[in-house]
Design a protein around this motif. Structure first.
Motif, PDB file in Angstrom:
ATOM      1  N   ALA A  16      85.628  10.668  41.561  1.00  0.00           N
ATOM      2  CA  ALA A  16      85.649  10.917  40.041  1.00  0.00           C
ATOM      3  C   ALA A  16      85.134  12.280  39.632  1.00  0.00           C
ATOM      4  N   ASP A  17      83.560  12.863  40.337  1.00  0.00           N
ATOM      5  CA  ASP A  17      83.173  13.778  40.110  1.00  0.00           C
ATOM      6  C   ASP A  17      84.119  15.187  39.951  1.00  0.00           C
ATOM      7  N   GLU A  18      84.907  15.115  40.937  1.00  0.00           N
ATOM      8  CA  GLU A  18      86.103  16.129  40.991  1.00  0.00           C
ATOM      9  C   GLU A  18      86.661  16.341  39.664  1.00  0.00           C
ATOM     10  N   LEU A  19      86.977  15.723  38.932  1.00  0.00           N
ATOM     11  CA  LEU A  19      87.564  15.808  37.682  1.00  0.00           C
ATOM     12  C   LEU A  19      86.798  16.251  36.647  1.00  0.00           C
ATOM     13  N   TYR A  20      85.364  16.206  36.675  1.00  0.00           N
ATOM     14  CA  TYR A  20      84.526  16.590  35.485  1.00  0.00           C
ATOM     15  C   TYR A  20      83.803  17.719  35.764  1.00  0.00           C
ATOM     16  N   PRO A  99      87.955   8.131  35.154  1.00  0.00           N
ATOM     17  CA  PRO A  99      87.212   7.117  35.871  1.00  0.00           C
ATOM     18  C   PRO A  99      85.735   7.400  35.530  1.00  0.00           C
ATOM     19  N   GLU A 100      84.860   6.743  35.470  1.00  0.00           N
ATOM     20  CA  GLU A 100      83.458   6.790  35.415  1.00  0.00           C
ATOM     21  C   GLU A 100      83.145   7.746  34.130  1.00  0.00           C
ATOM     22  N   LEU A 101      83.934   7.434  33.119  1.00  0.00           N
ATOM     23  CA  LEU A 101      83.687   8.534  32.076  1.00  0.00           C
ATOM     24  C   LEU A 101      82.550   8.532  31.305  1.00  0.00           C
ATOM     25  N   ASP A 102      81.986   6.966  31.158  1.00  0.00           N
ATOM     26  CA  ASP A 102      80.790   7.000  30.483  1.00  0.00           C
ATOM     27  C   ASP A 102      79.952   6.265  31.335  1.00  0.00           C
ATOM     28  N   GLY A 103      80.037   5.952  32.655  1.00  0.00           N
ATOM     29  CA  GLY A 103      79.052   5.351  33.580  1.00  0.00           C
ATOM     30  C   GLY A 103      79.983   4.908  34.803  1.00  0.00           C
ATOM     31  N   GLU A 104      79.283   4.693  35.911  1.00  0.00           N
ATOM     32  CA  GLU A 104      80.001   4.407  37.177  1.00  0.00           C
ATOM     33  C   GLU A 104      81.051   3.113  37.236  1.00  0.00           C
ATOM     34  N   SER A 105      80.708   2.394  36.219  1.00  0.00           N
ATOM     35  CA  SER A 105      81.611   0.962  36.134  1.00  0.00           C
ATOM     36  C   SER A 105      82.672   1.038  35.356  1.00  0.00           C
ATOM     37  N   SER A 106      82.907   2.026  34.440  1.00  0.00           N
ATOM     38  CA  SER A 106      83.750   2.423  33.456  1.00  0.00           C
ATOM     39  C   SER A 106      85.104   3.007  34.049  1.00  0.00           C
ATOM     40  N   SER A 107      86.023   2.638  33.203  1.00  0.00           N
ATOM     41  CA  SER A 107      87.462   3.244  33.559  1.00  0.00           C
ATOM     42  C   SER A 107      88.191   3.476  32.161  1.00  0.00           C
ATOM     43  N   HIS A 108      88.611   4.652  32.131  1.00  0.00           N
ATOM     44  CA  HIS A 108      89.433   4.952  30.873  1.00  0.00           C
ATOM     45  C   HIS A 108      90.648   5.665  31.526  1.00  0.00           C
ATOM     46  N   ALA A 109      91.454   6.176  30.542  1.00  0.00           N
ATOM     47  CA  ALA A 109      92.768   6.953  30.845  1.00  0.00           C
ATOM     48  C   ALA A 109      93.170   7.493  29.413  1.00  0.00           C
ATOM     49  N   ASP A 134      87.596  23.003  36.281  1.00  0.00           N
ATOM     50  CA  ASP A 134      88.821  23.496  36.451  1.00  0.00           C
ATOM     51  C   ASP A 134      90.277  22.903  37.205  1.00  0.00           C
ATOM     52  N   THR A 135      89.640  22.050  38.165  1.00  0.00           N
ATOM     53  CA  THR A 135      90.633  21.234  39.098  1.00  0.00           C
ATOM     54  C   THR A 135      91.112  20.175  38.146  1.00  0.00           C
ATOM     55  N   GLY A 136      90.189  19.843  37.402  1.00  0.00           N
ATOM     56  CA  GLY A 136      90.514  18.517  36.360  1.00  0.00           C
ATOM     57  C   GLY A 136      91.680  18.863  35.495  1.00  0.00           C
ATOM     58  N   VAL A 137      91.593  20.256  34.792  1.00  0.00           N
ATOM     59  CA  VAL A 137      92.588  20.776  33.974  1.00  0.00           C
ATOM     60  C   VAL A 137      93.929  20.975  34.849  1.00  0.00           C
ATOM     61  N   ASP A 138      93.691  21.650  35.975  1.00  0.00           N
ATOM     62  CA  ASP A 138      94.887  21.776  36.693  1.00  0.00           C
ATOM     63  C   ASP A 138      95.880  20.266  37.089  1.00  0.00           C
ATOM     64  N   LEU A 139      94.980  19.327  37.253  1.00  0.00           N
ATOM     65  CA  LEU A 139      95.579  18.053  37.391  1.00  0.00           C
ATOM     66  C   LEU A 139      96.318  17.739  36.090  1.00  0.00           C
ATOM     67  N   LEU A 140      95.452  17.852  35.134  1.00  0.00           N
ATOM     68  CA  LEU A 140      95.922  17.301  33.662  1.00  0.00           C
ATOM     69  C   LEU A 140      97.335  18.126  33.356  1.00  0.00           C
ATOM     70  N   HIS A 141      97.583  19.624  33.555  1.00  0.00           N
ATOM     71  CA  HIS A 141      98.768  20.343  33.417  1.00  0.00           C
ATOM     72  C   HIS A 141      99.877  19.526  34.311  1.00  0.00           C
ATOM     73  N   GLN A 142      99.537  19.432  35.659  1.00  0.00           N
ATOM     74  CA  GLN A 142     100.597  18.921  36.443  1.00  0.00           C
ATOM     75  C   GLN A 142     101.267  17.617  35.855  1.00  0.00           C
ATOM     76  N   ARG A 143     100.103  16.652  35.585  1.00  0.00           N
ATOM     77  CA  ARG A 143     100.809  15.499  34.940  1.00  0.00           C
ATOM     78  C   ARG A 143     101.568  15.410  33.545  1.00  0.00           C
ATOM     79  N   LEU A 144     101.082  16.327  32.422  1.00  0.00           N
ATOM     80  CA  LEU A 144     101.623  16.558  31.476  1.00  0.00           C
ATOM     81  C   LEU A 144     102.972  17.174  31.499  1.00  0.00           C
ATOM     82  N   VAL A 145     103.172  18.281  32.629  1.00  0.00           N
ATOM     83  CA  VAL A 145     104.568  18.974  32.703  1.00  0.00           C
ATOM     84  C   VAL A 145     105.427  17.866  33.298  1.00  0.00           C
ATOM     85  N   TRP A 146     105.001  16.843  34.342  1.00  0.00           N
ATOM     86  CA  TRP A 146     105.742  16.010  34.776  1.00  0.00           C
ATOM     87  C   TRP A 146     106.060  14.888  33.653  1.00  0.00           C
ATOM     88  N   ASN A 147     105.305  14.472  32.891  1.00  0.00           N
ATOM     89  CA  ASN A 147     105.504  13.569  31.740  1.00  0.00           C
ATOM     90  C   ASN A 147     106.442  14.072  30.910  1.00  0.00           C
TER      91      ASN A 147
END
Length: 232
Positions: A16-20, A99-109, A134-147
């Motif tokens: 999860a840390d890779e996203l933030y 994942p882990e947006l506001d704690g280790e046990s949390s899950s959001h999307a 920066d990697t999290g932003v790239d993943l967001l763009h990849q998913r947004l373009v696909w969607n």
């Protein structure tokens, strides 16, 4: 960075840390609003009232007109969801995992179908709960373009276009932190930064790998020079 990428699939994270870039109290209020920022208390007309959370998905270049923020931008609703293993996110095409947006046990999307035009004034910096890496932003763009298009872009094809915006946000964050601590308002610090970046094609040079490091040095030297002079 240990992303899982398979030909023909969307990339997925392994930790999860890779996203933030930052979450919770780690978020620097001097950082400018950027793609992927998550805010609490945002109304998306027709989707949620002002009690929900939302992720900004507008491009950095469309958020501002010069140094000023535009009055509206695009965002998608962020909601809690059942935890999903990282390797399963590859097929969750309508969501961006938080994942882990506001704690280790949390899950959001963040949900792409729950998209709308929001008031920029609703984005209070003290209600920003996360910034993507920066990697999290790239993943967001990849998913947004696909969607939106069903085109699967490779991360290595996205990064050259997003890296300069990320670099500029980091430089502006430094200017605002230093100059505001010295007595300038956030708007004044942003205007000074914007004026400096317009000179000598600095924005264009920041996007050129041959000159990016030089532009970063120029910005860091200039903000320190301004700190040595009395403000008008």
């Amino acid at each position: 960075m240990t992303l899982r990428t398979v030909e023909g699939e969307l990339a997925v994270f392994t930790q999860a840390d890779e996203l933030y870039l930052a979450r919770g109290a780690e978020v620097n209020p001097s950082r400018p609003i950027f793609t992927g920022d998550v805010f609490e208390g945002v109304a998306i007309p027709g989707i949620q009232d002002g009690h929900g959370s939302a992720m900004v998905i507008s491009q950095p270049c469309t958020m501002r007109q010069g140094p000023r923020m535009r009055p509206h931008m695009l965002a998608i609703a962020v909601q809690e969801r059942t935890p999903v293993r990282p390797d399963r996110w590859v097929r969750c095409y309508k969501e961006y995992p938080l994942p882990e947006l506001d704690g280790e046990s949390s899950s959001h999307a963040a949900h792409f179908p729950l998209m709308g035009r929001i008031e920029t004034a609703d984005l209070k910096l003290d209600r920003r709960v996360a910034c993507l890496s920066d990697t999290g932003v790239d993943l967001l763009h990849q998913r947004l373009v696909w969607n939106m298009t069903r085109v699967r872009l490779r991360l290595q094809d996205i990064r050259p276009f997003t890296r300069p915006f990320f670099d500029e946000a980091e430089l502006l964050e430094e200017w605002r932190e230093l100059l505001c601590d010295a007595g300038l308002s956030e708007d004044e610090a942003t205007e000074r930064f914007d004026s400096f970046m317009k000179l000598d094609d600095r924005r264009e040079r920041l996007g050129d790998g041959n000159y990016a490091a030089q532009v970063r040095r120029e910005c860091q030297q200039e903000v320190r020079r301004q700190l040595e002079e009395p403000f008008a």
